[in-house]
Design an enzyme around this catalytic site. Structure first.
Site, PDB file in Angstrom:
ATOM      1  CD  GLU A  33      -3.042  -0.648   2.348  1.00  0.00           C
ATOM      2  OE1 GLU A  33      -2.817   0.251   3.183  1.00  0.00           O
ATOM      3  OE2 GLU A  33      -3.937  -1.476   2.491  1.00  0.00           O
ATOM      4  CG  ASP A  35      -3.822   9.235   7.179  1.00  0.00           C
ATOM      5  OD1 ASP A  35      -4.234   8.066   7.112  1.00  0.00           O
ATOM      6  OD2 ASP A  35      -3.607   9.939   6.178  1.00  0.00           O
TER       7      ASP A  35
END
Length: 263
Positions: A49, A60
């Site tokens: 990823e 995040d």
């Protein structure tokens, strides 16, 4: 069939779980992140990823937010991220690459242009965290028409009414976010996650990968064991952020991968 589909088919035949590793493109600079990326397959990573740095990464946690900031300050752009993929693909035609990030940089580039460039560079799938299923026509459907997998996140708050909508146009695998909130937070417990993974697997034939909060080989083994594999991001990105040598980062990745593969 994409490289992602082929990878899961091979792992199933081998009776193994998938180990997915997340790194931020361009963190702390292009050269270092490409060196880490090139070493991931040999360290046991089945799917990479690759984070696309963005100025407002709302999903995040601090570790990955800071990594994105470092990458942007180092001059990382979407163009340079695609160049990274091309450089990796010149040496590795097998390992699947999923680009993960937010819609804004893709929208700014133009969906059609981005998809043409991504497929040409050798991207296999996309995870775009801020595009809900209601907006599938924006990117999900064009991406799949271009031959890319569009991977969706499911969370502990994705109830039985919402789940079919989430799964509707998902392909490649389902990314189960084992903790509600931001990435890299508290550790997930396999016993808590198992019923949720079973619920998702009952609703889809796609592999289910568990992520968020995995920091040790033991946790990787436990969580991969109740799903089709696991993903580790913040724990790897943290080492890069601490300025550890590439070899040390890859040794740690290898230990985490061995944990997942022992499940």
């Amino acid at each position: 069939m994409t490289r992602i589909d082929d990878t899961f088919r091979r792992l199933r035949a081998e009776g193994k779980k998938a180990f997915v590793a997340y790194i931020m493109a361009g963190d702390p600079d292009l050269e270092t992140s490409l060196a880490v990326m090139r070493g991931l397959p040999e360290a046991g990573v089945d799917i990479i990823e690759l984070g696309m740095p963005f100025t407002d990464p709302m999903a995040d946690g601090p570790t990955i937010q800071t990594a994105g900031q470092r990458a942007l300050e180092g001059g990382q752009t979407l163009t340079r991220t695609l160049e990274m993929v091309r450089a990796f693909r010149a040496e590795n035609a097998e390992t699947p690459i999923v680009m993960m990030g937010y819609y804004n940089p893709i929208y700014a580039r133009g969906v059609e242009t981005f998809l043409a460039e991504a497929t040409e560079a050798g991207i296999d799938g996309l995870i775009v965290v801020d595009l809900p299923p209601e907006e599938d026509a924006e990117l999900c459907l064009p991406a799949q028409a271009a031959g890319l997998n569009f991977i969706r996140l499911a969370t502990p708050t994705t109830d039985s009414r919402r789940l079919p909508k989430v799964l509707q146009n998902t392909s490649g695998f389902v990314y189960y976010v084992s903790i509600t909130g931001i990435t890299g937070a508290a550790a997930a417990q396999a016993a808590d996650v198992a019923p949720e993974v079973a619920r998702i697997k009952a609703a889809t034939d796609l592999p289910v990968i568990v992520g968020f909060g995995i920091t040790t080989p033991e946790a990787a083994q436990d969580l991969a064991g109740i799903a089709d594999g696991c993903v580790v991001g913040s724990a790897i990105v943290k080492l890069v952020g601490e300025g550890r040598p590439v070899a040390e980062v890859l040794d740690r990745v290898a230990a985490l991968a061995a944990g997942a593969h022992a499940a």
